[in-house]
Design a protein around this motif. Structure first.
Motif, PDB file in Angstrom:
ATOM      1  N   THR A  24       0.846  -1.187   0.000  1.00  0.00           N
ATOM      2  CA  THR A  24       0.000   0.000   0.000  1.00  0.00           C
ATOM      3  C   THR A  24       0.885   1.241   0.000  1.00  0.00           C
ATOM      4  OG1 THR A  24      -0.147  -0.090   2.409  1.00  0.00           O
ATOM      5  CG2 THR A  24      -1.927  -1.135   1.161  1.00  0.00           C
ATOM      6  N   ALA A  25       0.279   2.365  -0.329  1.00  0.00           N
ATOM      7  CA  ALA A  25       1.013   3.621  -0.485  1.00  0.00           C
ATOM      8  C   ALA A  25       1.718   4.074   0.788  1.00  0.00           C
ATOM      9  CB  ALA A  25       0.067   4.712  -0.969  1.00  0.00           C
ATOM     10  N   ASP A  26       1.244   3.659   1.955  1.00  0.00           N
ATOM     11  CA  ASP A  26       1.856   4.119   3.202  1.00  0.00           C
ATOM     12  C   ASP A  26       3.033   3.251   3.659  1.00  0.00           C
ATOM     13  OD1 ASP A  26       0.191   1.985   3.767  1.00  0.00           O
ATOM     14  OD2 ASP A  26      -0.482   2.788   5.686  1.00  0.00           O
ATOM     15  N   GLU A  27       3.341   2.198   2.924  1.00  0.00           N
ATOM     16  CA  GLU A  27       4.498   1.363   3.293  1.00  0.00           C
ATOM     17  C   GLU A  27       5.793   2.126   3.044  1.00  0.00           C
ATOM     18  OE1 GLU A  27       4.566  -1.248   4.982  1.00  0.00           O
ATOM     19  OE2 GLU A  27       2.623  -2.179   4.700  1.00  0.00           O
ATOM     20  N   VAL A  47      -0.458  -0.079  -4.435  1.00  0.00           N
ATOM     21  CA  VAL A  47      -1.899   0.080  -4.652  1.00  0.00           C
ATOM     22  C   VAL A  47      -2.532   0.946  -3.565  1.00  0.00           C
ATOM     23  CG1 VAL A  47      -2.148  -2.115  -5.885  1.00  0.00           C
ATOM     24  CG2 VAL A  47      -2.428  -2.063  -3.406  1.00  0.00           C
ATOM     25  N   ASP A  48      -3.662   1.534  -3.919  1.00  0.00           N
ATOM     26  CA  ASP A  48      -4.437   2.280  -2.924  1.00  0.00           C
ATOM     27  C   ASP A  48      -5.434   1.328  -2.276  1.00  0.00           C
ATOM     28  OD1 ASP A  48      -6.606   1.989  -4.680  1.00  0.00           O
ATOM     29  OD2 ASP A  48      -6.561   4.065  -5.350  1.00  0.00           O
ATOM     30  N   GLY A  49      -6.250   1.830  -1.401  1.00  0.00           N
ATOM     31  CA  GLY A  49      -7.204   0.997  -0.674  1.00  0.00           C
ATOM     32  C   GLY A  49      -8.252   0.326  -1.537  1.00  0.00           C
ATOM     33  N   ASP A  50      -8.471   0.829  -2.746  1.00  0.00           N
ATOM     34  CA  ASP A  50      -9.458   0.257  -3.654  1.00  0.00           C
ATOM     35  C   ASP A  50      -8.856  -0.732  -4.645  1.00  0.00           C
ATOM     36  OD1 ASP A  50     -11.549   1.773  -2.529  1.00  0.00           O
ATOM     37  OD2 ASP A  50     -11.016   3.498  -3.786  1.00  0.00           O
ATOM     38  N   LEU A  54      -1.050   2.560  -8.185  1.00  0.00           N
ATOM     39  CA  LEU A  54      -0.502   3.914  -8.227  1.00  0.00           C
ATOM     40  C   LEU A  54       0.803   3.945  -9.012  1.00  0.00           C
ATOM     41  CD1 LEU A  54      -1.049   4.798  -4.464  1.00  0.00           C
ATOM     42  CD2 LEU A  54      -2.516   5.381  -6.416  1.00  0.00           C
ATOM     43  N   GLY A  55       1.427   2.778  -9.156  1.00  0.00           N
ATOM     44  CA  GLY A  55       2.699   2.658  -9.859  1.00  0.00           C
ATOM     45  C   GLY A  55       3.385   1.375  -9.454  1.00  0.00           C
ATOM     46  N   ALA A  77       7.962   7.085   2.547  1.00  0.00           N
ATOM     47  CA  ALA A  77       6.913   6.326   1.863  1.00  0.00           C
ATOM     48  C   ALA A  77       7.410   5.792   0.527  1.00  0.00           C
ATOM     49  CB  ALA A  77       5.688   7.205   1.642  1.00  0.00           C
ATOM     50  N   VAL A  78       6.988   4.585   0.197  1.00  0.00           N
ATOM     51  CA  VAL A  78       7.399   3.942  -1.050  1.00  0.00           C
ATOM     52  C   VAL A  78       6.920   4.749  -2.259  1.00  0.00           C
ATOM     53  CG1 VAL A  78       5.427   2.396  -1.271  1.00  0.00           C
ATOM     54  CG2 VAL A  78       7.636   1.677  -2.147  1.00  0.00           C
ATOM     55  N   THR A  79       5.884   5.548  -2.098  1.00  0.00           N
ATOM     56  CA  THR A  79       5.373   6.363  -3.207  1.00  0.00           C
ATOM     57  C   THR A  79       6.388   7.392  -3.686  1.00  0.00           C
ATOM     58  OG1 THR A  79       4.286   7.800  -1.599  1.00  0.00           O
ATOM     59  CG2 THR A  79       2.924   6.092  -2.645  1.00  0.00           C
ATOM     60  N   THR A  80       7.384   7.727  -2.851  1.00  0.00           N
ATOM     61  CA  THR A  80       8.408   8.682  -3.281  1.00  0.00           C
ATOM     62  C   THR A  80       9.274   8.100  -4.394  1.00  0.00           C
ATOM     63  OG1 THR A  80      10.007   7.974  -1.589  1.00  0.00           O
ATOM     64  CG2 THR A  80       8.498   9.790  -1.002  1.00  0.00           C
ATOM     65  N   LEU A  81       9.241   6.790  -4.590  1.00  0.00           N
ATOM     66  CA  LEU A  81      10.035   6.153  -5.640  1.00  0.00           C
ATOM     67  C   LEU A  81       9.262   5.955  -6.942  1.00  0.00           C
ATOM     68  CD1 LEU A  81      11.863   3.354  -3.622  1.00  0.00           C
ATOM     69  CD2 LEU A  81      12.660   5.662  -4.154  1.00  0.00           C
ATOM     70  N   LEU A  82       7.972   6.244  -6.926  1.00  0.00           N
ATOM     71  CA  LEU A  82       7.163   6.026  -8.120  1.00  0.00           C
ATOM     72  C   LEU A  82       7.446   7.100  -9.163  1.00  0.00           C
ATOM     73  CD1 LEU A  82       3.711   5.090  -6.547  1.00  0.00           C
ATOM     74  CD2 LEU A  82       5.476   3.560  -7.452  1.00  0.00           C
ATOM     75  N   PRO A  83       7.387   6.717 -10.442  1.00  0.00           N
ATOM     76  CA  PRO A  83       7.554   7.721 -11.499  1.00  0.00           C
ATOM     77  C   PRO A  83       6.468   8.781 -11.399  1.00  0.00           C
ATOM     78  CG  PRO A  83       7.569   5.489 -12.409  1.00  0.00           C
ATOM     79  CD  PRO A  83       7.175   5.380 -10.969  1.00  0.00           C
TER      80      PRO A  83
END
Length: 173
Positions: A24-27, A47-50, A54-55, A77-83
């Motif tokens: 999830t995005a908060d990992e 992935v998001d909660g649904d 997200l990437g 957050a792992v989302t900082t690595l997403l394109p």
């Protein structure tokens, strides 16, 4: 008579991986690294909660941005690595040629496969395309849904070593 379709005309549904490990995005980046190492995977959908993707974090990005001297950076957050651009997506009926074109267009080595409602149902990597082109037999993959990771793992020091390690001002979360 050979009724098999040429590899470029096969649908991605025939080669995509559906039994995905996701986060999830908060990992944290540290958690993503730990999961990838333990599961022996090179791509980790976020992935998001649904269940929408997200990437995808890949091992190359993770290792190239790793900073072993900064505990705070490992806990970001792992989302900082997403394109910056979202994931390149195709539908299960798209051909392998279309998936390859999408990868080339996005300059990535993977493409996510989404269902009717935009939920993540699979992943196709460059390795999957090469295996299909080579005619390698596919291994049986479960056709289940993708679930976010169920466990939260944090590396910890054994009890006896905690007193000998200098204390950090970094909070665990």
């Amino acid at each position: 008579m050979n009724t098999r379709r040429p590899p470029d005309r096969r649908p991605v549904a025939e080669v995509m991986t559906t039994d995905l490990l996701t986060v999830t995005a908060d990992e944290t980046v540290l958690m993503a690294w730990e999961l990838m190492c333990r599961a022996h995977v090179h791509h980790l959908p976020v992935v998001d909660g649904d269940g929408h993707c997200l990437g995808v974090v890949d091992a190359a990005t993770l290792t190239s941005t790793w900073e072993p001297t900064s505990p705070l950076r490992a806990r970001r957050a792992v989302t900082t690595l997403l394109p910056r651009r979202g994931p390149m997506c195709v539908r299960p009926e798209a051909t392998l040629a279309q998936a390859a074109a999408a990868m080339l267009s996005a300059e990535r080595d993977n493409v996510t496969v989404i269902g009717e409602h935009g939920d993540l149902i699979g992943l196709v990597t460059a390795r999957d395309l090469i295996a299909a082109l080579a005619g390698a037999p596919g291994h049986d993959r479960p056709r289940g849904s993708c679930m976010p990771s169920m466990y939260r793992m944090e590396p910890v020091l054994p009890e006896r070593q905690r007193d000998t390690v200098p204390h950090s001002t970094v909070s665990p979360d």
